[in-house]
Design a protein around this motif. Structure first.
Motif, PDB file in Angstrom:
ATOM      1  N   GLN A  73       0.683   2.530   0.587  1.00 28.97           N
ATOM      2  CA  GLN A  73       0.521   1.094   0.774  1.00 28.97           C
ATOM      3  C   GLN A  73      -0.736   0.668   0.030  1.00 28.97           C
ATOM      4  O   GLN A  73      -1.772   1.308   0.155  1.00 28.97           O
ATOM      5  CB  GLN A  73       0.340   0.738   2.250  1.00 28.97           C
ATOM      6  CG  GLN A  73       1.576   0.918   3.088  1.00 28.97           C
ATOM      7  CD  GLN A  73       1.307   0.551   4.530  1.00 28.97           C
ATOM      8  OE1 GLN A  73       0.301   0.950   5.095  1.00 28.97           O
ATOM      9  NE2 GLN A  73       2.219  -0.202   5.127  1.00 28.97           N
ATOM     10  N   ASP A  74      -0.625  -0.396  -0.723  1.00 34.13           N
ATOM     11  CA  ASP A  74      -1.759  -0.944  -1.458  1.00 34.13           C
ATOM     12  C   ASP A  74      -1.664  -2.459  -1.362  1.00 34.13           C
ATOM     13  O   ASP A  74      -0.852  -3.077  -2.054  1.00 34.13           O
ATOM     14  CB  ASP A  74      -1.728  -0.473  -2.906  1.00 34.13           C
ATOM     15  CG  ASP A  74      -2.934  -0.930  -3.700  1.00 34.13           C
ATOM     16  OD1 ASP A  74      -3.931  -1.370  -3.078  1.00 34.13           O
ATOM     17  OD2 ASP A  74      -2.888  -0.856  -4.939  1.00 34.13           O
ATOM     18  N   ASP A  75      -2.473  -3.047  -0.490  1.00 36.57           N
ATOM     19  CA  ASP A  75      -2.398  -4.485  -0.206  1.00 36.57           C
ATOM     20  C   ASP A  75      -0.966  -4.855   0.194  1.00 36.57           C
ATOM     21  O   ASP A  75      -0.467  -4.401   1.188  1.00 36.57           O
ATOM     22  CB  ASP A  75      -2.908  -5.311  -1.385  1.00 36.57           C
ATOM     23  CG  ASP A  75      -4.402  -5.090  -1.617  1.00 36.57           C
ATOM     24  OD1 ASP A  75      -5.137  -4.893  -0.625  1.00 36.57           O
ATOM     25  OD2 ASP A  75      -4.815  -5.119  -2.782  1.00 36.57           O
TER      26      ASP A  75
ATOM     27  N   ASN B 198       4.182  -1.769  -1.294  1.00 36.91           N
ATOM     28  CA  ASN B 198       4.549  -0.544  -0.584  1.00 36.91           C
ATOM     29  C   ASN B 198       5.463   0.285  -1.478  1.00 36.91           C
ATOM     30  O   ASN B 198       6.274  -0.263  -2.227  1.00 36.91           O
ATOM     31  CB  ASN B 198       5.295  -0.898   0.707  1.00 36.91           C
ATOM     32  CG  ASN B 198       4.436  -1.744   1.617  1.00 36.91           C
ATOM     33  OD1 ASN B 198       3.556  -1.239   2.285  1.00 36.91           O
ATOM     34  ND2 ASN B 198       4.674  -3.048   1.615  1.00 36.91           N
ATOM     35  N   ARG B 199       5.345   1.607  -1.364  1.00 32.98           N
ATOM     36  CA  ARG B 199       6.127   2.474  -2.239  1.00 32.98           C
ATOM     37  C   ARG B 199       6.528   3.755  -1.509  1.00 32.98           C
ATOM     38  O   ARG B 199       5.712   4.350  -0.804  1.00 32.98           O
ATOM     39  CB  ARG B 199       5.327   2.843  -3.480  1.00 32.98           C
ATOM     40  CG  ARG B 199       6.056   3.801  -4.407  1.00 32.98           C
ATOM     41  CD  ARG B 199       5.227   4.140  -5.593  1.00 32.98           C
ATOM     42  NE  ARG B 199       5.047   2.911  -6.363  1.00 32.98           N
ATOM     43  CZ  ARG B 199       4.784   2.869  -7.651  1.00 32.98           C
ATOM     44  NH1 ARG B 199       4.614   3.975  -8.323  1.00 32.98           N
ATOM     45  NH2 ARG B 199       4.641   1.726  -8.273  1.00 32.98           N
ATOM     46  N   ILE B 200       7.777   4.148  -1.698  1.00 31.92           N
ATOM     47  CA  ILE B 200       8.281   5.447  -1.266  1.00 31.92           C
ATOM     48  C   ILE B 200       8.883   6.100  -2.496  1.00 31.92           C
ATOM     49  O   ILE B 200       9.708   5.488  -3.184  1.00 31.92           O
ATOM     50  CB  ILE B 200       9.374   5.311  -0.185  1.00 31.92           C
ATOM     51  CG1 ILE B 200       8.830   4.618   1.053  1.00 31.92           C
ATOM     52  CG2 ILE B 200       9.940   6.685   0.169  1.00 31.92           C
ATOM     53  CD1 ILE B 200       9.908   4.239   2.052  1.00 31.92           C
ATOM     54  N   THR B 201       8.472   7.310  -2.772  1.00 25.16           N
ATOM     55  CA  THR B 201       9.029   8.046  -3.895  1.00 25.16           C
ATOM     56  C   THR B 201       9.614   9.346  -3.374  1.00 25.16           C
ATOM     57  O   THR B 201       8.939  10.093  -2.663  1.00 25.16           O
ATOM     58  CB  THR B 201       7.940   8.363  -4.951  1.00 25.16           C
ATOM     59  OG1 THR B 201       7.330   7.139  -5.355  1.00 25.16           O
ATOM     60  CG2 THR B 201       8.533   9.067  -6.153  1.00 25.16           C
TER      61      THR B 201
END
Length: 88
Positions: A60-62, A65-68
């Protein structure tokens, strides 16, 4: 050793249900040992082995959101070297 490199890439905006269906299809393909990815630009067929490398990352960055999820494997003929060994 395989000389040619094939690749497939698809990026699009999808809703959660559609992404869930895509992930289910990937799971089913892994179980059958054959994954076919295609869109209007191309197609690739992969045949995963029994042992696969799995890498999962989440961040999470501000407001981003990312899922890899990365699944990798080597073809059997790539794993076993057929070159003779010389020891001096």
């Amino acid at each position: 050793m395989r000389q040619s490199k094939q690749s497939f890439r698809h990026e699009s905006l999808q809703n959660r249900k559609t992404i869930q269906d895509i992930l289910k299809a990937i799971t089913k393909g892994l179980g059958k040992g054959k994954l076919t990815f295609s869109d209007e630009d191309g197609e690739i067929v992969l045949q995963p082995r029994d042992l696969l490398n799995l890498k999962v990352t989440a961040s999470q960055d501000d407001s981003r959101n990312r899922i890899t999820v990365r699944i990798t494997w080597q073809d059997e003929d790539e794993v076993k070297s057929k070159k003779p060994l010389a020891v001096d």
